[in-house]
Write an enzyme that holds these catalytic residues in place. Structure first.
Site, PDB file in Angstrom:
ATOM      1  N   PRO A  16      -4.815   5.537  -0.233  1.00 14.13           N
ATOM      2  CG  PRO A  16      -7.087   4.983  -0.197  1.00 14.13           C
ATOM      3  CD  PRO A  16      -5.874   5.070   0.672  1.00 14.13           C
ATOM      4  CB  ALA A  18      -8.535   9.214  -7.158  1.00  8.80           C
ATOM      5  CB  CYS A 100     -14.970   9.508  -2.055  1.00 11.01           C
ATOM      6  SG  CYS A 100     -14.815  10.576  -3.500  1.00 11.01           S
ATOM      7  CE  LYS A 140      -8.042   7.012   3.344  1.00 13.88           C
ATOM      8  NZ  LYS A 140      -8.752   8.071   2.605  1.00 13.88           N
ATOM      9  CG  ASN A 201      -5.500   9.427   6.050  1.00 13.64           C
ATOM     10  OD1 ASN A 201      -6.499   9.865   5.490  1.00 13.64           O
ATOM     11  ND2 ASN A 201      -4.299   9.548   5.533  1.00 13.64           N
ATOM     12  N   GLY A 202      -4.085  11.633   7.894  1.00 16.58           N
ATOM     13  CA  GLY A 202      -4.225  13.072   7.703  1.00 16.58           C
ATOM     14  C   GLY A 202      -3.009  13.844   8.158  1.00 16.58           C
ATOM     15  CG  ASP A 203      -3.092  17.274   7.961  1.00 14.78           C
ATOM     16  OD1 ASP A 203      -3.410  17.120   6.763  1.00 14.78           O
ATOM     17  OD2 ASP A 203      -3.755  17.958   8.755  1.00 14.78           O
ATOM     18  N   GLY A 225      -0.790   9.946   2.621  1.00 12.67           N
ATOM     19  CA  GLY A 225      -1.240  10.225   1.265  1.00 12.67           C
ATOM     20  C   GLY A 225      -0.375  11.288   0.618  1.00 12.67           C
ATOM     21  NE  ARG A 226      -3.375  15.896   1.633  1.00 15.30           N
ATOM     22  CZ  ARG A 226      -3.967  16.785   2.411  1.00 15.30           C
ATOM     23  NH1 ARG A 226      -4.325  17.939   1.905  1.00 15.30           N
ATOM     24  NH2 ARG A 226      -4.197  16.525   3.684  1.00 15.30           N
TER      25      ARG A 226
END
Ligand SMILES: Cc1cc2nc3c(=O)[nH]c(=O)nc-3n(C[C@H](O)[C@H](O)[C@H](O)COP(=O)(O)O)c2cc1C
Length: 314
Positions: A16, A18, A100, A140, A201-203, A225-226
């Site tokens: 997710p 935002a 968050c 998450k 999750n991450g990178d 994500g990114r």
């Protein structure tokens, strides 16, 4: 991978984001093969008190075969009522945000603040599970709240006991925000602590980082994500499939999707950041980005996109 009774087509999930994982972007991620898409975080209290305002965030596209909604909140009653809400009926999975880092959210005891309050975390998960009925609930979270304070293993055990069917772990603490590198070794500790599936999750941005992440964490799946921003076709690439698409058509479809849900004004604003991501790295793009920021409506944006891809352009 299975989340409760929900079978995913593969283990590459859209995280997710935002302001980014709107219905248009999720449609694209799903069409390029994401095993699960997820809305951006939606306030449980906001949804219950003012459902009309939350509705555009909860639109789902036909391409999304398996889709999650992410809700956030610290009050079990609102989490229960949100999970039960008719606007969430279409979602296969209900995810709870316990990661968050934003000060306003944390100040309300929501998001990553739940990591410091295991009793509240457990109550929030249990209430959401009750409201969700047969649909699986997932959580998450981050590694912990402050730097050096690793508690995701204990918190994952807590959410498993409270009825969560999977946990996603972003390999950073709240105090890190997005700095440094995701710590895959600590995600591996979470994997060892629970029996439910763990999503790392991450990178993850390419095949090399995906391989490294899965090898070190031993996770069941990865949320991206990114790495998907401006390139939702990453899911096809990671599965060794040649993504076939025309970028101009893709951007125009995204614009139309947002226009149909949000209307002209909001769609035009929302698309600006997406277009910057889609065109990142192209020659002459910074001038175009500046120009794009001044455009006021969707029609102007459509013309600008067509000009970018037109004859003699970039
Ligand atoms: C712009 C932006 C918005 C985000 N919004 C959310 C959100 O709504 N819910 C959430 O759980 N995480 C959110 N995150 C965190 C991401 O889901 C993810 O955990 C983080 O970016 C690390 O993964 P990545 O390296 O693959 O991006 C957001 C991150 C960014 C950069």
């Amino acid at each position: 991978m299975k989340i409760g009774d929900v079978q995913l087509e593969n283990n590459l999930l859209l995280a997710p984001l935002a302001g980014f994982t709107d219905v248009g972007f999720r449609r694209l991620a799903a069409s390029f093969g994401a095993g699960l898409t997820c809305t951006e975080m939606v306030s449980a209290k906001g949804l219950v008190k003012n459902p009309k305002a939350a509705k555009p965030l909860l639109a789902v596209s036909e391409e999304e075969k398996t889709v999650a909604v992410q809700i956030f909140g610290a009050e079990p009653e609102y989490m229960y009522r949100a999970a039960k809400h008719e606007f969430l009926e279409r979602f296969d999975v209900i995810d709870i945000n316990a990661g968050c880092p934003v000060a306003k959210v944390v100040g309300n005891g929501e998001g990553s603040a739940l990591l410091k309050d295991p009793i509240r975390l457990s109550e929030v998960v249990a209430a959401t599970v009750e409201g969700a009925g047969k649909r699986p609930v997932t959580v998450k979270m981050r590694l912990g709240f402050s730097g050096g304070d690793f508690c995701a293993d204990k918190n994952a055990e807590i959410v498993e006991k409270a009825g969560a069917k999977a946990v996603t772990v972003h390999g950073r603490t709240r105090s890190q925000f997005y700095s440094g590198e995701a710590n895959y070794e600590l995600i591996a500790e979470v994997k060892k602590a629970v029996n439910i599936p763990v999503v790392a999750n991450g990178d993850v941005t390419d095949k090399k980082s995906l391989k490294r992440c899965l090898e070190i964490t031993g996770a069941d799946a990865v949320a991206i994500g990114r790495g998907a921003l401006g390139r939702p076709w990453i899911f096809a690439e990671l599965m060794d499939k040649e993504p076939i698409f025309d970028l101009e058509t893709l951007i125009l479809q995204h614009i139309e999707d947002l226009r149909s849900i949000y209307g002209d004004y909001v769609a035009a604003n929302e698309m600006k950041k997406h277009v910057c991501c889609y065109l990142k790295g192209r020659r002459g793009v910074s001038a175009l980005k500046n120009k794009f920021m001044t455009l006021k409506n969707v029609e102007e944006e459509i013309e600008a996109v067509k000009a970018v891809f037109g004859e003699g352009a970039l």
